[in-house]
Design an enzyme around this catalytic site. Sequence first.
Site, PDB file in Angstrom:
ATOM      1  N   GLU A 148      78.758  36.478  58.234  1.00  0.00           N
ATOM      2  CA  GLU A 148      78.785  35.618  57.056  1.00  0.00           C
ATOM      3  C   GLU A 148      79.224  34.230  57.514  1.00  0.00           C
ATOM      4  O   GLU A 148      80.320  34.045  58.011  1.00  0.00           O
ATOM      5  CB  GLU A 148      79.734  36.223  56.012  1.00  0.00           C
ATOM      6  CG  GLU A 148      79.682  35.563  54.665  1.00  0.00           C
ATOM      7  CD  GLU A 148      78.295  35.531  54.018  1.00  0.00           C
ATOM      8  OE1 GLU A 148      77.389  36.290  54.411  1.00  0.00           O
ATOM      9  OE2 GLU A 148      78.111  34.695  53.117  1.00  0.00           O
ATOM     10  N   GLU A 151      75.312  25.264  53.916  1.00  0.00           N
ATOM     11  CA  GLU A 151      75.521  25.862  55.233  1.00  0.00           C
ATOM     12  C   GLU A 151      74.221  25.929  56.041  1.00  0.00           C
ATOM     13  O   GLU A 151      74.239  25.808  57.272  1.00  0.00           O
ATOM     14  CB  GLU A 151      76.155  27.256  55.075  1.00  0.00           C
ATOM     15  CG  GLU A 151      77.586  27.164  54.562  1.00  0.00           C
ATOM     16  CD  GLU A 151      78.123  28.424  53.920  1.00  0.00           C
ATOM     17  OE1 GLU A 151      79.226  28.355  53.343  1.00  0.00           O
ATOM     18  OE2 GLU A 151      77.457  29.480  53.963  1.00  0.00           O
ATOM     19  N   ASP A 153      80.454  35.778  49.105  1.00  0.00           N
ATOM     20  CA  ASP A 153      80.782  36.994  49.858  1.00  0.00           C
ATOM     21  C   ASP A 153      80.249  38.229  49.134  1.00  0.00           C
ATOM     22  O   ASP A 153      79.746  39.162  49.763  1.00  0.00           O
ATOM     23  CB  ASP A 153      82.306  37.134  50.028  1.00  0.00           C
ATOM     24  CG  ASP A 153      82.906  35.932  50.745  1.00  0.00           C
ATOM     25  OD1 ASP A 153      82.188  35.318  51.553  1.00  0.00           O
ATOM     26  OD2 ASP A 153      84.076  35.606  50.490  1.00  0.00           O
TER      27      ASP A 153
HETATM   28  C1  GLC Z   1      87.103  31.425  53.410  1.00  0.00           C
HETATM   29  C2  GLC Z   1      88.433  30.845  53.000  1.00  0.00           C
HETATM   30  C3  GLC Z   1      89.168  31.768  52.061  1.00  0.00           C
HETATM   31  C4  GLC Z   1      88.276  32.193  50.918  1.00  0.00           C
HETATM   32  C5  GLC Z   1      86.941  32.678  51.423  1.00  0.00           C
HETATM   33  C6  GLC Z   1      85.991  32.934  50.299  1.00  0.00           C
HETATM   34  O1  GLC Z   1      87.280  32.556  54.186  1.00  0.00           O
HETATM   35  O2  GLC Z   1      89.220  30.604  54.140  1.00  0.00           O
HETATM   36  O3  GLC Z   1      90.304  31.141  51.584  1.00  0.00           O
HETATM   37  O4  GLC Z   1      88.874  33.222  50.190  1.00  0.00           O
HETATM   38  O5  GLC Z   1      86.359  31.744  52.284  1.00  0.00           O
HETATM   39  O6  GLC Z   1      84.740  33.170  50.770  1.00  0.00           O
END
Ligand code: GLC
Length: 491
Positions: A282, A313, A471
């Site tokens: 990711e 990105e 995510d």
């Molecule tokens: C990155 C950031 C983190 C956040 C995450 C969300 O890892 O460092 O703070 O929760 O992105 O995708």
Amino acid sequence: MHLEQWEKHYDEAFSDIKESLDNVRGMFVAYNSNVDAIKHISERDVSKLLSLVDLGEVQEKIVNYPREIVSPADFLSRLIIAMRDGKAAEVPTYTSDIHEWLTDHLVFDDARMGGQAGIISNLLAHLGVRKVISYVPWLSKEQAEYFADLPNLLHPVIEDGVLMLKHPRQAYDPEFKPRVNWIIEFSRGLEVKYGGEHFVVPRDNRLIISSRPSWIRIDMSRELYDRIPKLEEDVDGAILAGYQMIREEYEDGTTYHEYVERAVNVIERLKEGNPDIRIHVEFTSIQNKTIRKTLLKDIVCRHVHSLGLDTVEVANALNVLGHEELAYSVINKGENGIVALYEGAVRLLHDLKLERVHVHSLGFFICVISKDHPLDVEGHRTALLFGSTLAAAQASRGSIEHLDDAAVGLNVPVSETGYKELEILGKYMVRRGICSMDEFVDGCICTPTHDVIVVPSKVVKDPIATVGIGDAISAGAFVAMLAKMKSMKYP
Ligand code: GLC
């Protein structure tokens, strides 16, 4: 395909993955987790913070674009840029000064699991994935508390030379301290006025101030490294993230070269444990261009199967890979940016020798697949629709506690704006003879050099928070893809 037909596909995809998710035996997730201190910022907060700094300095920094936060003016300049453009960004800070300054002047609304690997581990565990092995090299006591209290969520530990899997709350190292990131969420419509300037925030998004204490290492102990094949015996996929934390140089004289080599060795080791394993990285916002480039060229290229990233990105990745013009078009071509985005995703697939590139944009996804991928395009489409449903559920509820909860995402309508933007890409592809309109409308396109899946996504009008949505999209689609691949293998 009309919007109603997409809604139908969404329903079918969700039921399909709900049935097949159990085929995935396990997932390995590493490396980054932290605590996110989330603050939804108001107009008053912005004016208050601006009243505390020298506006002239902030204006100067807006032009200079700081890639590291040292002072409050650095922070405010990046906040204004993020709000003005409605774009997400993550900027590192290497001391605790800004953390203290923010704590003095803002009260956060909520502290939650943060970090891509942390968020993804909890999500997969809540969905009921049989075994989620989550590995965080700096698991502190406080951090462990943020892991979902579920029996399928495990952390590897070595005890007397023996590899054990324990819940993170039984596996932390008391020596480690927690790492806290500030997440400044801002909403569309917020008005910002400063030093004669005035703008309205165009889109809900967030700025992350990422704390990078010097003890953070993307690494694994030798003992654990040696036992990876054992760890991987019944693991079908790995999701790796957090490489943005690698530094060019460390105080002890080590450099990123060592950490890159170790990161690659871990990936190769994962494949030894299960030659069929699929590995997803990711991507994220990486300010340091050397690290961004090395992540793509030395870690992702040839070693990883799948890459997940958003529009900005994609532009950032293309930029360091020498496709500056294409990168510029992705960001600055307005409506036609979608064509550049597609072309950019194709470039990434081929340049980085990947099997899958999943781009998530507000309103649609574009996923480019190599010709030798074992799963058919319809299977990939199902996986993407599942990822979108999960993200919609997370954006509307704030979290997902169970696979059944995720069904609320189905009530979120498919984005009309996204659908219309896709039409621009459709016309381009038909004009170029890449596919027929019928194929495009179906979202499944096969070309001689790669396949493409394009789907309109479900977009929540007023999300509870934007952090972690990407995510959920990427992890949801990736695990769903594995579920489809596994059901193909074991009908
Ligand atoms: C990155 C950031 C983190 C956040 C995450 C969300 O890892 O460092 O703070 O929760 O992105 O995708």
